[in-house]
Design a protein around this motif. Structure first.
Motif, PDB file in Angstrom:
ATOM      1  N   VAL A   1       0.769  -1.210   0.000  1.00 24.79           N
ATOM      2  CA  VAL A   1       0.000   0.000   0.000  1.00 24.79           C
ATOM      3  C   VAL A   1       0.810   1.273   0.000  1.00 24.79           C
ATOM      4  O   VAL A   1       0.629   2.131  -0.832  1.00 24.79           O
ATOM      5  CB  VAL A   1      -0.912  -0.049   1.214  1.00 24.79           C
ATOM      6  CG1 VAL A   1      -0.467   0.808   2.314  1.00 24.79           C
ATOM      7  CG2 VAL A   1      -2.285   0.235   0.857  1.00 24.79           C
ATOM      8  N   ASP A   2       1.753   1.359   0.908  1.00 25.95           N
ATOM      9  CA  ASP A   2       2.250   2.685   1.182  1.00 25.95           C
ATOM     10  C   ASP A   2       3.647   2.893   0.627  1.00 25.95           C
ATOM     11  O   ASP A   2       4.451   3.548   1.202  1.00 25.95           O
ATOM     12  CB  ASP A   2       2.231   2.943   2.676  1.00 25.95           C
ATOM     13  CG  ASP A   2       2.560   1.700   3.450  1.00 25.95           C
ATOM     14  OD1 ASP A   2       2.217   1.606   4.599  1.00 25.95           O
ATOM     15  OD2 ASP A   2       3.186   0.812   2.856  1.00 25.95           O
ATOM     16  N   HIS A   3       3.923   2.290  -0.473  1.00 16.81           N
ATOM     17  CA  HIS A   3       5.249   2.519  -1.039  1.00 16.81           C
ATOM     18  C   HIS A   3       5.236   2.410  -2.553  1.00 16.81           C
ATOM     19  O   HIS A   3       5.826   3.215  -3.236  1.00 16.81           O
ATOM     20  CB  HIS A   3       6.260   1.534  -0.472  1.00 16.81           C
ATOM     21  CG  HIS A   3       5.708   0.162  -0.371  1.00 16.81           C
ATOM     22  ND1 HIS A   3       5.553  -0.642  -1.470  1.00 16.81           N
ATOM     23  CD2 HIS A   3       5.209  -0.520   0.671  1.00 16.81           C
ATOM     24  CE1 HIS A   3       5.009  -1.766  -1.086  1.00 16.81           C
ATOM     25  NE2 HIS A   3       4.790  -1.726   0.199  1.00 16.81           N
TER      26      HIS A   3
ATOM     27  N   PRO B   1      -2.343  -5.862   4.903  1.00 15.75           N
ATOM     28  CA  PRO B   1      -3.080  -5.121   3.874  1.00 15.75           C
ATOM     29  C   PRO B   1      -4.458  -5.732   3.615  1.00 15.75           C
ATOM     30  O   PRO B   1      -4.643  -6.939   3.763  1.00 15.75           O
ATOM     31  CB  PRO B   1      -2.216  -5.256   2.621  1.00 15.75           C
ATOM     32  CG  PRO B   1      -0.877  -5.623   3.106  1.00 15.75           C
ATOM     33  CD  PRO B   1      -1.107  -6.426   4.355  1.00 15.75           C
TER      34      PRO B   1
ATOM     35  N   GLU C   1      -4.457  -0.401   4.591  1.00 16.37           N
ATOM     36  CA  GLU C   1      -3.495  -1.108   5.427  1.00 16.37           C
ATOM     37  C   GLU C   1      -3.873  -0.921   6.874  1.00 16.37           C
ATOM     38  O   GLU C   1      -4.349   0.134   7.263  1.00 16.37           O
ATOM     39  CB  GLU C   1      -2.090  -0.600   5.177  1.00 16.37           C
ATOM     40  CG  GLU C   1      -1.228  -1.725   4.638  1.00 16.37           C
ATOM     41  CD  GLU C   1       0.164  -1.683   5.154  1.00 16.37           C
ATOM     42  OE1 GLU C   1       0.439  -2.421   6.118  1.00 16.37           O
ATOM     43  OE2 GLU C   1       0.952  -0.922   4.601  1.00 16.37           O
ATOM     44  N   LEU C   2      -3.690  -1.962   7.650  1.00 18.42           N
ATOM     45  CA  LEU C   2      -4.230  -1.934   9.009  1.00 18.42           C
ATOM     46  C   LEU C   2      -3.175  -1.682  10.070  1.00 18.42           C
ATOM     47  O   LEU C   2      -3.505  -1.561  11.239  1.00 18.42           O
ATOM     48  CB  LEU C   2      -4.970  -3.242   9.296  1.00 18.42           C
ATOM     49  CG  LEU C   2      -6.056  -3.580   8.277  1.00 18.42           C
ATOM     50  CD1 LEU C   2      -6.728  -4.885   8.627  1.00 18.42           C
ATOM     51  CD2 LEU C   2      -7.085  -2.462   8.196  1.00 18.42           C
ATOM     52  N   GLY C   3      -1.913  -1.632   9.669  1.00 20.49           N
ATOM     53  CA  GLY C   3      -0.895  -1.216  10.616  1.00 20.49           C
ATOM     54  C   GLY C   3      -0.240  -2.335  11.389  1.00 20.49           C
ATOM     55  O   GLY C   3      -0.588  -3.504  11.232  1.00 20.49           O
TER      56      GLY C   3
ATOM     57  N   MET D   1       5.229   5.800   1.841  1.00 18.09           N
ATOM     58  CA  MET D   1       4.718   6.214   3.132  1.00 18.09           C
ATOM     59  C   MET D   1       5.517   7.386   3.678  1.00 18.09           C
ATOM     60  O   MET D   1       5.036   8.120   4.541  1.00 18.09           O
ATOM     61  CB  MET D   1       4.764   5.051   4.096  1.00 18.09           C
ATOM     62  CG  MET D   1       3.672   5.110   5.115  1.00 18.09           C
ATOM     63  SD  MET D   1       3.627   3.632   6.083  1.00 18.09           S
ATOM     64  CE  MET D   1       4.938   3.972   7.209  1.00 18.09           C
TER      65      MET D   1
ATOM     66  N   LEU E   1      -3.382   6.132   3.203  1.00 20.49           N
ATOM     67  CA  LEU E   1      -3.464   4.811   3.798  1.00 20.49           C
ATOM     68  C   LEU E   1      -4.653   4.054   3.229  1.00 20.49           C
ATOM     69  O   LEU E   1      -5.084   3.046   3.774  1.00 20.49           O
ATOM     70  CB  LEU E   1      -3.568   4.900   5.315  1.00 20.49           C
ATOM     71  CG  LEU E   1      -2.299   5.410   6.001  1.00 20.49           C
ATOM     72  CD1 LEU E   1      -2.490   5.449   7.499  1.00 20.49           C
ATOM     73  CD2 LEU E   1      -1.106   4.549   5.649  1.00 20.49           C
TER      74      LEU E   1
END
Lengths: 318, 369
Positions: B218-220, B249, B271-273, B319, B326
């Motif tokens: 997700v974040d890249h 994810p 994404e849930l972290g 990110m 997100l």
């Protein structure tokens, strides 16, 4: 009949499933499911006085089996003293069949000071047992290994290069008979640099046998996953048939020695068959890098399901 | 492969009712036997239709289920949950006991709050085993290892040798979903870190399609990885699957793309972290709009509008960038301790909610979600 620890339900008690057989002088209870050794039950009756309540008549304890613990941890993989910082998994092999469901929460990764590294291992269940229920695969939290993911960025990778970690297996994990382990087990590792490339069979050092009775020796380009090396590396003859023999992988998981069976022949035409699903200890396969960097051409994957390494030192796809 | 023999579950795993109801009222309950990597399909007899608005609520479900099964509280663990499409009774797959007495039970919680054991053993059943015997080219009978449990004497070149077959790898089943006569099975192997999603037509005919599903993270937008699916559900009228991965994810796949060929790249939509595992995903309707709920091991219950999933482009911004996304807008709901979830009907969700150390079964109306 209810387990004693359910008595707190009070008026909401749910009776244990089973059937009562009554005769003139006694009553027998046959539970629907086998009673677990050591469980304490209470026999209760409903008193229709006032608002009504349960009255306890007697307690019965299912005898414990009295089996002494005897299962042990036979090995913990990797077996080498150093693991890459992006290690994906451990494998714990037990001496006997184990109970599925008892491992969750009883295997931890410890830091240098012996403190449990919270969130370092992927939570169980599911518990990843093999078919014999003897080998348990324990994954490190993949979200923390993979570069760029939120868990990796925020919580950091579980292993840090230069550090030391210990995989700890508590004795409370139960075997298939319900007994705990004879003793706990652990293995300590130094953390080395990460491995972030595809397995390249062309980089392997292969000593092809001069005679059909001699061993074929392969030094891999890195430590491989033991279970997958067993499944996915194979010696073929000129007709593409598997050559019979015994393969062993040493403790470093880098040195693979194949001893041909008696009666083998034509060693000059043997080839090495490598399934491209073969993985190293960090989850990189012949096919793909575990977390592929899209900016690096060398990280591009291959599509071939199998590669064949020939004695001429080249690779054929199949 | 499919069989028609009467069979018994040996281990507890995800369960799912097919939504279709036969003319005689019977319905099919899929139950995953995780230890045998097998999905069983039991034909259950007709049940009385639920009264309008009837819901299922059971306080202290964990203690009550353990008591019903005759074990102490910690020896009964819920491993799956689904709702009967007609009676709205909740069916729970429960791992009970330990050691030699370990086993599985399916427990039914009716709209009257009563618990009962579902006797499966005499019901008509078919099954599908995920891990077939290795195919011919995978038959690694080149092993000479007398110590191996699987070794058998085999004659080669006139010499009898102890040959050990390499045991097939074992999959475990982490999630089930149903779309138009096909069962979707997500699993995790004890060996490869693979990401195959299997589609098995029902009635089982021995066929299955497996598609490798990979994700851009997700974040890249810089890395691409594969990872097994942990939980999944069908949504958008059965045209899509929303899946959550073991590394958090949430990813959307179009059913049309899952044909068992090549590689399918899912669209990461959220994404849930960190320090968290997605637990269960369910879809429901509120005010004519479809929503998805994701329960997590550590994070609050998340609510995602299905329309936002469709409209969400694949997340590619690094990110490290200050305005990185997100993913789809999500709302954190104030219902702590939610683990298993299942759709009661489109307008309500049944959930197992952990409160003060015990599990409660709760029905949440769409208006409260």
């Amino acid at each position: 009949m209810v387990p004693v620890d359910a008595l707190h339900l009070g008026p909401d008690l749910v009776a244990t499933a089973g059937t009562w057989e009554r005769s003139k002088n006694d009553a027998r209870f046959r539970p629907r499911f086998p009673a677990v050794a050591g469980t304490e039950f209470a026999v209760i009756e409903w008193l229709n006085v006032g608002g009504g309540s349960w009255r306890e008549l007697v307690r019965v304890t299912v005898p414990s089996t009295g089996r002494a613990p005897r299962a042990i941890v036979e090995s913990i993989d990797p077996r080498s003293p150093v693991v890459p910082a992006n290690l994906l998994r451990f494998a714990v092999t037990f001496s006997t069949e184990m109970e599925e469901g008892s491992a969750a929460g009883h295997i931890q990764l410890l830091d240098e000071t012996g403190v449990v590294m919270s969130g370092a291992l992927l939570e169980m269940p599911p518990e990843l047992w093999d078919r014999e229920h003897r080998r348990l695969t324990v994954l490190l939290e993949p979200g923390r290994i993979k570069r760029g993911l939120q868990p990796h960025e925020q919580a950091g990778p579980p292993l840090r290069e230069g550090g030391t970690v210990t995989l700890n297996v508590e004795a409370s994990i139960r075997d298939a008979g319900g007994s705990a382990l004879l003793e706990k087990a652990d293995r300590t590792y130094r953390v080395g640099p990460p491995i972030r490339s595809r397995i390249d069979p062309l980089q392997w050092e292969v000593d092809w046998p001069e005679a059909p009775s001699e061993p074929l020796v392969v030094r891999f380009d890195r430590p491989l996953d033991r279970a997958l090396a067993r499944r996915y590396v194979q010696v073929l003859d000129a007709h593409g048939r598997a050559v019979a023999g015994r393969a062993t992988l040493d403790d470093t998981a880098e040195l693979w020695i194949f001893t041909p069976a008696e009666g083998s022949a034509d060693q000059g035409s043997w080839m090495l068959r490598v399934d491209s699903r073969l993985e190293d200890v960090a989850g990189n396969s012949v096919r793909r890098v575990f977390d592929r960097d899209l900016d690096k051409p060398e990280d591009d994957g291959i599509d071939e399901p199998v590669v064949i390494l020939t004695q001429a030192g080249d690779i054929r796809s199949q | 492969m499919p069989t028609t023999a009467t069979s018994t579950l040996l281990s507890a795993g995800p369960v799912l009712f097919a939504p279709e109801v036969s003319a005689d009222g019977s319905v099919v309950l899929f139950a995953a036997d995780v230890a045998r990597a097998t999905v069983f399909a039991f034909e259950l007899p007709a049940e009385t239709p639920a009264a309008d608005g009837a819901v299922v609520n059971v306080d202290q479900l964990g203690s009550k289920v353990a008591s019903l099964l005759g074990v102490e509280r910690e020896d009964a663990v819920i491993r799956g949950m689904t709702v009967h499409p007609v009676s709205h009774a909740v069916y729970l797959s429960v791992a009970r006991g330990r050691g030699a007495e370990a086993g599985v039970a399916v427990v039914r919680a009716g709209t009257d709050g009563q618990l009962g054991i579902v006797e499966l053993d005499d019901l008509p059943v078919t099954s599908f085993e995920l891990d077939d015997a290795p195919s011919d080219d995978e038959q690694l009978d080149a092993w000479l290892d007398g110590t191996d449990l699987n070794s058998q004497p085999v004659e080669i070149h006139g010499v009898t040798l102890n040959i050990a077959r390499v045991p097939a790898q074992r999959s475990t089943i982490t999630g089930l979903a149903w779309v138009d006569g096909t069962l979707f099975v997500a699993g995790l192997s004890n060996e490869e870190f693979s990401s195959r999603l299997r589609q098995i037509p029902y009635p089982f005919d021995g066929s299955a399609t497996a598609t490798s599903v990979e994700i851009f993270h997700v974040d890249h937008g810089k890395y691409e990885t594969q990872s097994p699916i942990r939980a999944l559900t069908a949504f958008d009228g059965g045209s899509s699957i929303l899946a959550s991965y073991t590394c958090t994810p949430v990813v959307q796949f179009s059913i049309d793309e899952l044909r068992g060929e090549g590689l399918v790249r899912g669209r990461t939509v959220a994404e849930l972290g960190p320090m968290n595992q997605p637990f269960s995903i369910v879809s429901y309707d509120r005010d004519g709009e479809e929503f998805l709920l994701v329960s997590n091991t550590r994070h609050p219950l998340l609510k995602i509008p299905a329309a936002a999933v469709a409209g969400q482009g694949s997340l590619t911004a690094p990110m490290s960038e200050p305005d990185h996304s997100l993913g789809v807008p999500r709302e954190e709901l104030d219902h702590p301790g939610i683990t298993w979830m299942a759709s009661l009907d489109r307008g309500a969700v049944v959930a197992v909610q952990l409160v003060d150390g015990d599990a409660n079964l709760r029905t949440f109306r769409a208006a409260d979600l």
